[in-house]
Design a protein around this motif. Structure first.
Motif: not given
Ligand code: PMP
Ligand code: GLU
Length: 397
Positions: A212-214, A176-180, A146-154
């Motif tokens: 769509g990603s940067e 995962t291919g996640a691009c933060y 759901e978070s796009g497999f991104c780690l949050s700062a928290d």
């Protein structure tokens, strides 16, 4: 023979093991549809191959300085400044025998028993193994689809203890291919600076980013962030140069000197001829990268369209790299092709290889049970046939 405790504990690379298993089946005469290794199927571009031939003929066939020849270090600094607007000096660059070796050098130079290294999951298979090799403890922090497999700062902040030495980030991410998103990277960078935690930012897929990603390099948020950042990158993925074994780090002069000492004892230097090839890759025309990216764009779209047609499979759309990482847990404990049932991703991959001759890598190896990784660094015809077989495996008549 009594092997060392370290080696007895070490797991083999799951990606390399999955590829070897597929090749073993192939050697028996079976046609195997291979999506295991993250390795571009393209031959290294011609001008890069030519540079290597010229280097050989010019006699550049000797030992080089331990962490690379000055011209390559300069080419790395120039490419980074050109692409990311951040300046590094040659004494902040250490060239190694592939980015995997660079990661090993960073961890060996910094970590030991009692240290903790934060690793967001899903993570590339070698991260936890290489941390364990130093005696340090990997602290795995799960991220969600759901978070796009991104780690949050928290999440990052909550995982930090007095023992934390380093955080390992891979952006764009394998598997995962996640691009933060830029603001998420910046938020992580601010926590790292505030808490004085080093960040190993593995940016080996930086050139493989989709519309769509940067991509933003971790070190690009100011001098304070640069000071706590260790960039890892290399030529393997963007220039189809996996076999040449050239990767590097960009880090403080102090850490670079420590890794130089280490590498002088470990390997003497990275391959001389490959270093000349890497200079040609970085300084030469970049159309080859764009051309390969075009092929990956087409393959990614095809993979996503096929996955969207399979019921009860979910994934976070990959913004970079060349992997689709999807959840197949709906198919556990159900009748699959050949009447088999599976209980987890590892059994899923084994049964898929046996029944349908399609080779994927289990999510269990990436710290993500229920998922499997498909590398689309292979030709469209193989991808098409692989999906036909995967569908049949999941939904037998
Ligand atoms: N980091 C990541 C995230 C990777 O997927 C790979 C793939 N091999 C590497 C590092 C290592 O690359 P190499 O050693 O081929 O330079
Ligand atoms: N990094 C690639 C992968 O994940 C290559 C194999 C490896 O080095 O583990 O498939």
């Amino acid at each position: 023979m009594e092997l060392s405790a370290t080696v007895q504990k070490l797991k083999p690379s799951a990606t390399i093991a999955a590829a070897a298993k597929a090749k073993e089946l192939k050697s028996t005469g079976v046609k195997v549809y291979e999506f295991t290794l993250g390795e571009p199927d393209f031959i290294t571009p011609e001008h890069i191959r030519e540079a290597a031939k010229e280097a050989m003929d010019a006699g550049h066939t000797h030992y080089t300085p331990a962490t690379g020849i000055p011209d390559l270090k300069q080419a790395i600094c120039d490419a980074y400044e050109r692409d990311h607007g951040v300046k590094y000096a040659a004494n902040e660059i250490a060239v190694s025998n592939g980015a995997k070796h660079s990661i090993h050098n960073v961890l060996t130079a910094l970590c030991g028993p009692g240290d903790e290294v934060i690793i967001p999951a899903p993570y590339w298979v070698s991260y936890s193994a290489l941390v364990e090799l130093t005696g340090a403890t990997p602290v795995i922090v799960s991220t969600s689809e759901e978070s796009g497999f991104c780690l949050s700062a928290d999440q990052f902040r909550d995982a930090i203890t007095s023992k934390t030495k380093l955080m390992m980030l891979n952006n764009p991410c394998n598997p995962t291919g996640a691009c933060y998103p830029v603001e998420m990277i910046e938020a992580l960078a601010r926590v790292a600076v505030e808490k004085n935690i080093l960040v190993l930012s593995d940016e080996i897929y930086e050139k493989l980013v989709y519309e769509g990603s940067e991509f933003r390099s971790f070190a690009s948020f100011g001098e304070d962030v640069k000071n706590i950042t260790i960039i890892v990158s290399g030529v393997s993925k963007a220039y189809a140069m996996t076999g040449w074994r050239i990767g590097w780090t960009m880090a403080s002069a102090e850490l670079t000197a420590a890794m130089t000492k280490l590498q002088s004892q470990e390997t003497s230097n990275p391959c001389s001829v490959s270093q000349f090839a890497a200079i040609a890759a970085l300084n030469g025309p970049q159309e080859c990268v764009t051309d390969m990216l075009k092929a990956f764009v087409e393959r990614r779209e095809y993979v996503l369209s096929r996955l969207s047609k399979i019921p009860d499979i979910s994934l976070a759309t990959p913004g970079g790299a060349f992997y689709a990482f999807f959840n197949v847990s709906h198919y556990f404990n159900k009748l699959l092709q050949g009447g088999v049932t599976v209980k987890n991703s590892t059994e899923f991959c084994s049964a898929l290889l046996e029944q349908a001759h399609v080779a994927l890598v289990t999510g269990d190896a990436f710290g993500a049970p229920g998922y499997v990784r498909l590398s689309f660094a292979t030709d469209l015809k193989t991808i098409e046939a692989g999906f036909d077989r995967l569908e049949k495996f999941l939904l037998p008549e």
